[in-house]
Design an enzyme around this catalytic site. Structure first.
Site, PDB file in Angstrom:
ATOM      1  CB  CYS A 191      -0.951   0.073   1.306  1.00 15.70           C
ATOM      2  SG  CYS A 191      -1.735  -1.427   1.416  1.00 15.70           S
TER       3      CYS A 191
HETATM    4  N1  SAJ Z   1       7.005   2.286   8.571  1.00 13.73           N
HETATM    5  C1  SAJ Z   1       8.220   2.783   8.748  1.00 13.73           C
HETATM    6  N2  SAJ Z   1       8.158   3.932   9.819  1.00 13.73           N
HETATM    7  C2  SAJ Z   1       6.996   4.157  10.209  1.00 13.73           C
HETATM    8  C3  SAJ Z   1       5.796   3.377  10.046  1.00 13.73           C
HETATM    9  C4  SAJ Z   1       5.777   2.663   9.074  1.00 13.73           C
HETATM   10  O1  SAJ Z   1       9.328   2.699   8.040  1.00 13.73           O
HETATM   11  O2  SAJ Z   1       6.774   5.113  11.185  1.00 13.73           O
HETATM   12  C5  SAJ Z   1       7.152   1.106   7.497  1.00 13.73           C
HETATM   13  C6  SAJ Z   1       6.679  -0.049   8.050  1.00 13.73           C
HETATM   14  O3  SAJ Z   1       7.678  -0.826   8.554  1.00 13.73           O
HETATM   15  C7  SAJ Z   1       6.259  -0.701   6.638  1.00 13.73           C
HETATM   16  C8  SAJ Z   1       5.478   0.290   5.904  1.00 13.73           C
HETATM   17  O4  SAJ Z   1       6.372   1.330   6.393  1.00 13.73           O
HETATM   18  O5  SAJ Z   1       7.315  -1.393   5.994  1.00 13.73           O
HETATM   19  C9  SAJ Z   1       3.941   0.287   5.663  1.00 13.73           C
HETATM   20  O6  SAJ Z   1       3.807   0.334   7.080  1.00 13.73           O
HETATM   21  P1  SAJ Z   1       2.134   0.754   7.575  1.00 13.73           P
HETATM   22  O7  SAJ Z   1       2.182   0.641   9.162  1.00 13.73           O
HETATM   23  O8  SAJ Z   1       1.444   1.986   6.960  1.00 13.73           O
HETATM   24  O9  SAJ Z   1       1.402  -0.688   7.347  1.00 13.73           O
HETATM   25  P2  SAJ Z   1       0.646  -1.268   6.112  1.00 13.73           P
HETATM   26  O10 SAJ Z   1       1.249  -0.921   4.776  1.00 13.73           O
HETATM   27  O11 SAJ Z   1       0.627  -2.736   6.403  1.00 13.73           O
HETATM   28  O12 SAJ Z   1      -0.999  -0.627   6.489  1.00 13.73           O
HETATM   29  C10 SAJ Z   1      -1.228   0.557   5.629  1.00 13.73           C
HETATM   30  C11 SAJ Z   1      -2.193   0.874   7.046  1.00 13.73           C
HETATM   31  N3  SAJ Z   1      -1.288   1.126   8.374  1.00 13.73           N
HETATM   32  C12 SAJ Z   1      -1.413   2.060   9.242  1.00 13.73           C
HETATM   33  O13 SAJ Z   1      -2.306   2.973   9.194  1.00 13.73           O
HETATM   34  C13 SAJ Z   1      -0.598   1.793  10.672  1.00 13.73           C
HETATM   35  C14 SAJ Z   1      -3.073   1.819   6.616  1.00 13.73           C
HETATM   36  O14 SAJ Z   1      -2.092   3.051   6.262  1.00 13.73           O
HETATM   37  C15 SAJ Z   1      -3.639   1.420   5.296  1.00 13.73           C
HETATM   38  O15 SAJ Z   1      -5.157   0.929   5.995  1.00 13.73           O
HETATM   39  C16 SAJ Z   1      -3.214   0.302   4.813  1.00 13.73           C
HETATM   40  O16 SAJ Z   1      -1.718   0.620   4.776  1.00 13.73           O
HETATM   41  C17 SAJ Z   1      -3.580   0.244   3.105  1.00 13.73           C
HETATM   42  O17 SAJ Z   1      -4.136  -0.781   2.982  1.00 13.73           O
HETATM   43  O18 SAJ Z   1      -3.665   1.178   2.573  1.00 13.73           O
END
Ligand code: SAJ
Length: 437
Positions: free
Chosen positions: A271
């Site tokens: 995503c």
């Molecule tokens: N990440 C970082 N630093 C942060 C947060 C995340 O490096 O502070 C990295 C994570 O390790 C990962 C990536 O970014 O590799 C994405 O992380 P994520 O927490 O956004 O997780 P996703 O992609 O599984 O899910 C996200 C959802 N997550 C959150 O809101 C916490 C949300 O944004 C959406 O519902 C989902 O994508 C989607 O389906 O769009």
């Protein structure tokens, strides 16, 4: 609308969910829990067989509940798209990846749309949930479903409602995460809102399908840009000899006006690294350059190489060359406590370390095996190694790229020679063996 309301209230409305992945299967389960008969449409025969055996494959779905719904006939899976004819409402939850040229690949949406257009019954509500560029619903689905003189808002109803599933989140699920909905017409929106109100506690109505598509992209662009910003802060702190983790934790004590994000080895998942590029692609067609999105993507995509250069520096300090060194990577999933490697930066880190001649192995309790260099000419499959004292001791460096809660850091630090921690997983442990991002 009255007959639609009655069908919903009497649970006579038959629901189709196209795509039974981490979005579609939890949604199908919510509809089945609410008493609807649900048909799941899938192209993966193995998923169909597993569902129809009552076998779950999505961590956030309850195994017993799934088995009960299949047993009772509430939930079935099929690849026979002609059964769309029996459905009165269809939710489309198919993947929207990027092509090899880093452009939107809406082929799954196109194929689902053409099946729906073929078998659509009069009065059916269609809701697209897949994350996509603004305009997809109106420009792609609407004309396709309006064939044979069908009129939207009369003969069929069309809406967009972005999925907001956060895999592995144990606080927010499909049911308790507010759902944004925009319809092609007022009647389309009203029907989608009424149906989703049966399974989701809070509905957020917006003025159009394009608005609903944009809401999702704003949510994920917000994350991608802020993660890129904190990744750049990590590089700045390294240059200044500061501990970026200490800086962020202290900044996070500010009770207003600050949202903590954390640096890492890069941006993983299907995503956050991808969705903003759907927006920048759309805007390019309107001759608009989305600077923030492009810059964020560049910074985030550069993080795996930053990790590799830090590991190289760590080895040089011990007068070791990365070529021929043994490196153990801890965690290859794209984020903690999940079993998904899509776009995982850890795979990029491993690929770059191997290209420099390092002997790389990995341990990840969630990922038994993974492909390195996918879609490239030197695809290699690696298997997760058991985390033993010998394995830790044999590694010149242990690199933590995913901070699973399962990792026993006392054990790891006791037997590792040196650790490069790209996730602050060793927070609270003090040892001169540790170097952090
Ligand atoms: N990440 C970082 N630093 C942060 C947060 C995340 O490096 O502070 C990295 C994570 O390790 C990962 C990536 O970014 O590799 C994405 O992380 P994520 O927490 O956004 O997780 P996703 O992609 O599984 O899910 C996200 C959802 N997550 C959150 O809101 C916490 C949300 O944004 C959406 O519902 C989902 O994508 C989607 O389906 O769009």
């Amino acid at each position: 609308m009255d007959s639609f309301v009655k069908m919903v209230e009497r649970r006579e409305l038959k629901i189709g969910v196209i795509g039974l992945g981490y979005v579609g299967l939890p949604l199908a389960m919510e509809f089945a829990s609410a008493g609807f008969d649900v048909v799941g449409f899938e192209i993966s025969e193995s998923k169909i067989e597993r569902i129809n055996r009552g076998e779950n494959y999505i961590k956030d779905v309850d195994n017993d509940k799934l088995a009960r719904f299949v047993e009772s006939g509430k939930l079935t899976a099929t690849s026979d798209f002609s059964r769309i004819t029996d459905c009165n409402a269809i939710s489309v939850c198919v993947p929207t990846p990027l092509s090899k040229m880093q452009e939107p690949d809406i082929s799954y949406i196109l194929s689902a749309t053409s099946e729906i257009a073929k078998y659509l019954s009069p009065g059916t509500l269609v809701v697209l949930e897949s994350t996509t560029y603004p305009g997809t619903t109106d420009e792609i689905l609407l004309p396709a479903l309006s064939q044979n003189g069908r009129k939207v808002g009369v003969d069929f109803f069309l809406a967009f409602s972005p999925e907001r599933v956060d895999p592995g989140n144990d606080k927010f699920f499909t049911r308790n995460t507010p759902k944004v909905i925009g319809g092609v017409t007022e009647e389309c929106r009203k029907r989608a809102v009424y149906l989703y109100t049966q399974v989701i506690s809070e509905i957020v109505q917006v003025s159009s399908t394009t608005a609903a598509e944009m809401v999702k992209l704003v949510e994920n662009t917000f994350r991608a840009v802020n993660i890129a910003s904190v990744n750049e802060i990590a590089l700045i702190c390294h240059k200044l000899g500061l501990d970026v983790w200490e800086i962020i934790d202290a900044a996070a004590t500010k009770p207003f006006g600050f949202v903590p994000f954390y640096p890492g080895p890069g941006l993983g998942g299907h995503c956050i690294p991808i969705d903003p590029l759907y927006l920048s692609w759309k805007m390019k067609s309107l001759d608009f350059h989305t600077q923030f999105i492009e810059l964020a993507s560049e910074i985030n995509r550069g993080m795996p190489l930053w990790v590799v250069s830090r590991v190289e520096g760590l080895l040089n300090k011990c007068l070791k060359n990365i070529t021929g060194s043994t490196i153990l990577v801890l965690g290859v999933a794209y984020k903690r406590n999940i079993d998904d490697v899509r776009e995982s930066p850890a795979l990029e880190v491993i690929k770059h370390l191997r290209s420099l001649g390092a002997n790389v192995c990995y341990h990840d309790p969630y990922i038994p095996s993974c492909i390195i260099g996918k879609f490239e000419n030197d695809e290699t499959e690696l298997s997760s190694q058991e985390l033993t004292q010998e394995l830790l001791n044999s590694a010149d460096v242990v690199v933590c790229t995913t901070d699973h809660d399962d990792f026993d850091w006392s054990f790891i630090l006791e037997h590792a020679n040196r650790v490069f921690d790209a996730r602050n997983a060793t927070k609270g442990f003090e040892s001169d063996k540790i170097e952090r991002l």
